[in-house]
Write a protein that holds these residues in place. Structure first.
Motif, PDB file in Angstrom:
ATOM      1  N   LEU A 274      48.755  27.805  52.791  1.00 35.20           N
ATOM      2  CA  LEU A 274      47.767  28.899  52.691  1.00 35.20           C
ATOM      3  C   LEU A 274      48.211  30.086  51.475  1.00 35.20           C
ATOM      4  CD1 LEU A 274      45.574  30.274  54.227  1.00 35.20           C
ATOM      5  CD2 LEU A 274      47.228  31.601  55.581  1.00 35.20           C
ATOM      6  N   GLY A 275      49.562  30.243  51.380  1.00 33.00           N
ATOM      7  CA  GLY A 275      49.998  31.070  50.313  1.00 33.00           C
ATOM      8  C   GLY A 275      49.522  30.733  48.852  1.00 33.00           C
ATOM      9  N   ALA A 276      49.837  29.194  48.795  1.00 33.35           N
ATOM     10  CA  ALA A 276      49.281  28.630  47.376  1.00 33.35           C
ATOM     11  C   ALA A 276      47.818  28.928  47.269  1.00 33.35           C
ATOM     12  CB  ALA A 276      49.544  27.197  47.244  1.00 33.35           C
ATOM     13  N   THR A 277      46.969  28.565  48.213  1.00 34.01           N
ATOM     14  CA  THR A 277      45.581  28.597  48.040  1.00 34.01           C
ATOM     15  C   THR A 277      45.014  29.955  47.859  1.00 34.01           C
ATOM     16  OG1 THR A 277      45.365  28.470  50.347  1.00 34.01           O
ATOM     17  CG2 THR A 277      44.896  26.384  49.394  1.00 34.01           C
ATOM     18  N   SER A 278      45.772  30.850  48.724  1.00 33.66           N
ATOM     19  CA  SER A 278      45.282  32.338  48.536  1.00 33.66           C
ATOM     20  C   SER A 278      45.552  32.710  47.132  1.00 33.66           C
ATOM     21  CB  SER A 278      45.877  33.206  49.868  1.00 33.66           C
ATOM     22  OG  SER A 278      47.161  33.177  49.492  1.00 33.66           O
ATOM     23  N   ARG A 279      46.800  32.390  46.645  1.00 36.15           N
ATOM     24  CA  ARG A 279      46.787  32.933  45.287  1.00 36.15           C
ATOM     25  C   ARG A 279      46.046  32.294  44.217  1.00 36.15           C
ATOM     26  NH1 ARG A 279      53.063  33.437  43.363  1.00 36.15           N
ATOM     27  NH2 ARG A 279      52.876  34.592  45.485  1.00 36.15           N
ATOM     28  N   VAL A 280      45.621  30.983  44.392  1.00 39.75           N
ATOM     29  CA  VAL A 280      44.633  30.548  43.483  1.00 39.75           C
ATOM     30  C   VAL A 280      43.110  31.477  43.708  1.00 39.75           C
ATOM     31  CG1 VAL A 280      43.192  28.741  42.501  1.00 39.75           C
ATOM     32  CG2 VAL A 280      45.703  28.442  43.256  1.00 39.75           C
ATOM     33  N   GLY A 281      42.962  31.831  45.199  1.00 37.21           N
ATOM     34  CA  GLY A 281      41.602  32.618  45.444  1.00 37.21           C
ATOM     35  C   GLY A 281      41.924  33.936  44.695  1.00 37.21           C
ATOM     36  N   ILE A 282      42.935  34.675  44.591  1.00 35.16           N
ATOM     37  CA  ILE A 282      43.075  35.778  43.870  1.00 35.16           C
ATOM     38  C   ILE A 282      42.897  35.652  42.400  1.00 35.16           C
ATOM     39  CG2 ILE A 282      44.620  37.754  43.380  1.00 35.16           C
ATOM     40  CD1 ILE A 282      46.193  37.154  45.630  1.00 35.16           C
ATOM     41  N   TRP A 283      43.332  34.640  41.768  1.00 33.57           N
ATOM     42  CA  TRP A 283      42.887  34.373  40.369  1.00 33.57           C
ATOM     43  C   TRP A 283      41.415  34.465  40.286  1.00 33.57           C
ATOM     44  CZ3 TRP A 283      46.708  29.728  39.553  1.00 33.57           C
ATOM     45  CH2 TRP A 283      48.128  30.261  39.552  1.00 33.57           C
ATOM     46  N   ILE A 284      40.674  33.483  41.108  1.00 38.78           N
ATOM     47  CA  ILE A 284      39.331  33.230  40.946  1.00 38.78           C
ATOM     48  C   ILE A 284      38.662  34.751  41.110  1.00 38.78           C
ATOM     49  CG2 ILE A 284      37.430  32.421  42.038  1.00 38.78           C
ATOM     50  CD1 ILE A 284      39.305  30.033  42.689  1.00 38.78           C
ATOM     51  N   LEU A 285      39.163  35.374  42.145  1.00 32.71           N
ATOM     52  CA  LEU A 285      38.690  36.797  42.335  1.00 32.71           C
ATOM     53  C   LEU A 285      38.757  37.684  41.010  1.00 32.71           C
ATOM     54  CD1 LEU A 285      39.505  37.789  45.833  1.00 32.71           C
ATOM     55  CD2 LEU A 285      37.419  37.907  45.143  1.00 32.71           C
ATOM     56  N   MET A 286      39.959  37.600  40.314  1.00 39.99           N
ATOM     57  CA  MET A 286      40.307  38.463  39.241  1.00 39.99           C
ATOM     58  C   MET A 286      39.271  38.065  37.941  1.00 39.99           C
ATOM     59  SD  MET A 286      42.205  40.645  39.829  1.00 39.99           S
ATOM     60  CE  MET A 286      43.122  40.864  41.480  1.00 39.99           C
ATOM     61  N   ILE A 287      39.171  36.825  37.949  1.00 39.28           N
ATOM     62  CA  ILE A 287      38.316  36.374  36.998  1.00 39.28           C
ATOM     63  C   ILE A 287      36.987  36.892  37.246  1.00 39.28           C
ATOM     64  CG2 ILE A 287      36.990  34.180  35.961  1.00 39.28           C
ATOM     65  CD1 ILE A 287      39.607  32.572  36.420  1.00 39.28           C
ATOM     66  N   GLY A 288      36.428  36.799  38.616  1.00 40.04           N
ATOM     67  CA  GLY A 288      35.137  37.521  38.733  1.00 40.04           C
ATOM     68  C   GLY A 288      34.988  38.967  38.375  1.00 40.04           C
ATOM     69  N   PHE A 289      36.345  39.745  38.703  1.00 40.26           N
ATOM     70  CA  PHE A 289      36.060  41.101  38.470  1.00 40.26           C
ATOM     71  C   PHE A 289      36.078  41.221  37.046  1.00 40.26           C
ATOM     72  CE2 PHE A 289      38.799  41.592  42.587  1.00 40.26           C
ATOM     73  CZ  PHE A 289      37.538  41.620  43.386  1.00 40.26           C
ATOM     74  N   GLY A 290      36.681  40.310  36.326  1.00 43.10           N
ATOM     75  CA  GLY A 290      36.824  40.627  34.845  1.00 43.10           C
ATOM     76  C   GLY A 290      35.455  40.375  33.979  1.00 43.10           C
ATOM     77  N   ALA A 291      34.894  39.421  34.579  1.00 47.36           N
ATOM     78  CA  ALA A 291      33.387  39.040  34.080  1.00 47.36           C
ATOM     79  C   ALA A 291      32.292  40.525  34.593  1.00 47.36           C
ATOM     80  CB  ALA A 291      32.875  37.796  34.838  1.00 47.36           C
ATOM     81  N   SER A 292      32.517  41.035  35.721  1.00 46.78           N
ATOM     82  CA  SER A 292      31.981  41.822  36.135  1.00 46.78           C
ATOM     83  C   SER A 292      32.022  43.095  35.272  1.00 46.78           C
ATOM     84  CB  SER A 292      32.160  42.181  37.579  1.00 46.78           C
ATOM     85  OG  SER A 292      31.064  43.242  38.056  1.00 46.78           O
ATOM     86  N   PHE A 293      33.274  43.440  35.078  1.00 43.27           N
ATOM     87  CA  PHE A 293      33.843  44.433  34.123  1.00 43.27           C
ATOM     88  C   PHE A 293      33.343  44.432  32.803  1.00 43.27           C
ATOM     89  CE2 PHE A 293      36.961  46.753  31.459  1.00 43.27           C
ATOM     90  CZ  PHE A 293      36.699  48.039  31.671  1.00 43.27           C
ATOM     91  N   GLY A 294      33.430  43.062  32.024  1.00 41.62           N
ATOM     92  CA  GLY A 294      32.946  42.933  30.617  1.00 41.62           C
ATOM     93  C   GLY A 294      31.426  43.359  30.862  1.00 41.62           C
ATOM     94  N   TYR A 295      30.641  42.931  31.789  1.00 40.55           N
ATOM     95  CA  TYR A 295      29.252  43.148  31.854  1.00 40.55           C
ATOM     96  C   TYR A 295      29.116  44.645  31.895  1.00 40.55           C
ATOM     97  CZ  TYR A 295      26.280  38.932  32.047  1.00 40.55           C
ATOM     98  OH  TYR A 295      25.502  38.143  31.801  1.00 40.55           O
ATOM     99  N   THR A 296      29.905  45.430  32.579  1.00 39.86           N
ATOM    100  CA  THR A 296      29.913  46.930  32.767  1.00 39.86           C
ATOM    101  C   THR A 296      30.252  47.619  31.210  1.00 39.86           C
ATOM    102  OG1 THR A 296      30.479  46.579  35.090  1.00 39.86           O
ATOM    103  CG2 THR A 296      30.908  48.828  33.942  1.00 39.86           C
ATOM    104  N   VAL A 297      31.111  47.197  30.534  1.00 39.40           N
ATOM    105  CA  VAL A 297      31.253  47.623  29.230  1.00 39.40           C
ATOM    106  C   VAL A 297      30.277  47.522  28.430  1.00 39.40           C
ATOM    107  CG1 VAL A 297      32.766  47.278  27.246  1.00 39.40           C
ATOM    108  CG2 VAL A 297      33.873  47.393  29.436  1.00 39.40           C
ATOM    109  N   MET A 298      29.528  46.310  28.479  1.00 42.54           N
ATOM    110  CA  MET A 298      28.198  46.230  27.759  1.00 42.54           C
ATOM    111  C   MET A 298      27.118  47.079  28.093  1.00 42.54           C
ATOM    112  SD  MET A 298      25.803  42.767  26.967  1.00 42.54           S
ATOM    113  CE  MET A 298      25.025  42.809  28.439  1.00 42.54           C
ATOM    114  N   ALA A 299      27.321  47.196  29.244  1.00 46.08           N
ATOM    115  CA  ALA A 299      26.098  48.312  30.155  1.00 46.08           C
ATOM    116  C   ALA A 299      26.206  49.730  29.406  1.00 46.08           C
ATOM    117  CB  ALA A 299      26.197  48.136  31.492  1.00 46.08           C
ATOM    118  N   ARG A 300      27.431  49.893  29.690  1.00 45.57           N
ATOM    119  CA  ARG A 300      27.929  51.678  29.283  1.00 45.57           C
ATOM    120  C   ARG A 300      27.550  51.693  27.623  1.00 45.57           C
ATOM    121  NH1 ARG A 300      26.673  52.261  33.810  1.00 45.57           N
ATOM    122  NH2 ARG A 300      28.471  52.307  35.380  1.00 45.57           N
ATOM    123  N   VAL A 301      27.872  50.751  26.889  1.00 46.85           N
ATOM    124  CA  VAL A 301      27.675  50.833  25.468  1.00 46.85           C
ATOM    125  C   VAL A 301      26.032  50.799  25.207  1.00 46.85           C
ATOM    126  CG1 VAL A 301      27.986  49.346  23.195  1.00 46.85           C
ATOM    127  CG2 VAL A 301      30.030  49.560  24.843  1.00 46.85           C
TER     128      VAL A 301
END
Lengths: 210, 285
Positions: A163-190
């Protein structure tokens, strides 16, 4: 360079510059523009909801003799009961009505659109139903991605071992999602800045060719 | 070298704003016209509208206000131009009180460009409060939800509405929004009535809406100024083929500035990180 001769363009341009002045530091010009926006918005919305909501949906019907429409008006007015401590409890009636009706409408629709359909989209289909190898890869990525993220939100067991290993990979996936969302937000503000600069340079100063 | 990195990592925010402003203004003054690549969600919406027979009716919902205008207004104009150039009838409504004027301005502008007739080729119904009730009501009877158009004319008297009663007669709903409107259209119009939905959304909302594409709940999607630029590119190509005057490419030109601004932000992030790790190393040593 063709300066605009429209006085409203000048008003909008000067107010835009007042707002931009905050980028240097807070100042009275920025405060003036900010307060002007708040005041105008309040007046605009009040007039708009009167003409598009209150008048055609209630007043016009009452004028036509449909006195039943006074009931929702009365229910709505009970929101103001909060200002009279003795009758403040009456505010529960309109809130109860809105919560009941709102939930009744929203829950089945949201379940169908956001849970049932999304679960269906996450499930894997027989291989021959996918148009390409990339589609198969995407389907697997979504399927395992959802499972791994869900394990991160499983708090009934300590995150150790599998569970520790899978949840850690889960966090990475969440971070990629947040990164994509933040990238889009930067584009929106510009994009918003581009819109305002386009107005200042083009519509106001006439420096742009389109 | 260390000194230079130290200076760069400690730039004050006013300097960074100045650099970014230059990165945006210069491409606006001297367009680069960088190439556009159309992404599948944009192409899908374009293809769907292309597939509609002439005379079909589509509903464009102006669910945005001036706060997100640079992203959503160009996509609204591009979709309008596409639909009107293909002789598809357009019904405009507005579910964001701040967007009433924008919807009217856009629809009048494009109708004038393409010589379209009000009441026959297009109609603007204006604003209606209560999103959910409006979306559900349109599935039953448009005439009851909007007895009159924006100008107060009874819609029964408009030729466009002679054979348009509800979603069965509307081939597509496109919601242009910077908020949750497209998700509500899916919940109330798609899930309940099976209506086809597409969305033009701001960059901030784009990541939230991608799952709706994968499930087929959206026919297509335009995301941020990039999505608008891609659609403008497709419409520009169509107008050239049809021998129509090409419209001003606001979002396409904006993409030049976005590309330069993004490059600057990437460089600043990299410099900031190098400086951070160098300083940490120095402090550790």
């Amino acid at each position: 360079m063709h300066l605009s001769t429209d006085p409203w363009v000048w008003v909008a341009a000067i107010l835009s510059l007042f707002i931009f002045s905050f980028l240097y530091k807070d100042n009275p010009l920025y405060k003036f523009a900010e307060h002007l926006l708040v005041g105008i918005s309040a007046g605009y919305y009040l007039a708009l909801y009167w003409h598009n909501g209150m008048y055609p949906n209630i007043i016009a019907h009452v004028k036509d003799g449909n006195l039943w429409y006074l009931f929702p008006l009365f229910l709505g007015l009970l929101y103001f009961a909060i200002f009279v401590p003795k009758y403040a409890y009456l505010i529960r009636w309109p809130i109860a009505f809105l919560l009941g009706a709102g939930s009744g409408i929203a829950i089945p629709a949201t379940f169908q659109a956001s849970i049932y359909k999304q679960l269906e989209g996450t499930l894997l289909n027989p291989l021959n139903t996918y148009p390409s190898a990339l589609a198969v890869f995407n389907a697997l990525l979504i399927f395992f991605g959802v499972l791994l993220v869900l394990t991160y939100f499983f708090f009934s067991k300590e995150h150790k071992g599998v569970l520790g290993a899978t949840s850690r990979v889960g966090i990475w996936i969440l971070m990629i999602g947040f990164g994509a969302s933040f990238g889009y937000t930067v584009m929106a503000r510009v994009s918003l800045l581009i819109g305002r600069l386009h107005f200042l340079l083009g519509t106001w100063l006439g420096l742009l060719r389109f | 070298m260390n000194n230079l990195i130290h200076k760069l990592t400690h730039l004050n925010r006013q300097t960074i704003y100045g650099i970014l402003a230059l990165g945006i203004i210069l491409p606006l003054l001297f367009p680069l016209r960088l190439p556009e690549h159309v992404s599948p969600p944009v192409q899908r919406l374009y293809d769907y509208i292309e597939s509609l027979p002439e005379g079909s009716a589509i509903l464009l919902s102006v669910d945005f206000g001036p706060d997100v205008l640079p992203e959503t207004y160009p996509m609204f104009l591009a979709v309008l131009r596409h639909a009107m150039a293909r002789n598809i009838r357009v019904i405009g409504i507005c579910l964001n009180p701040a967007g009433i004027g924008l919807g009217l301005e856009g629809i009048q502008k494009v109708a004038k460009e393409l010589h379209k007739q009000y009441g026959t080729d297009y109609v603007y119904l204006g604003f209606k409060p209560n999103l959910g009730a409006t979306m559900l009501g349109l599935g039953e009877d448009v005439h009851k939800v909007f007895p009159t158009d924006y100008y107060g004319t009874p819609i029964d008297s408009l030729p466009l509405f002679r054979n348009v009663r509800n979603y069965n007669d509307i081939a597509l709903v496109v919601s242009f929004s910077g908020a949750s409107h497209p998700a509500l259209w899916v919940a109330y119009a798609n899930a309940r009535y099976g209506e086809k939905i597409a969305a033009g959304v701001t960059g901030v909302m784009a990541a939230d809406y991608y799952p709706y594409l994968q499930t087929g709940q959206f026919v297509g999607m335009l995301a941020g100024m990039k999505g608008a630029a891609e659609y403008e590119y497709l419409v520009e190509k169509l107008f050239r083929e049809k021998g129509l005057p090409t419209p001003p490419p606001f979002a396409i030109r904006g993409m030049d500035s976005i590309s330069i601004a993004h490059l600057l932000i990437i460089v600043l992030v990299i410099i900031g990180n190098i400086g951070y790790f160098m300083e940490r190393k120095q402090k550790g040593a």
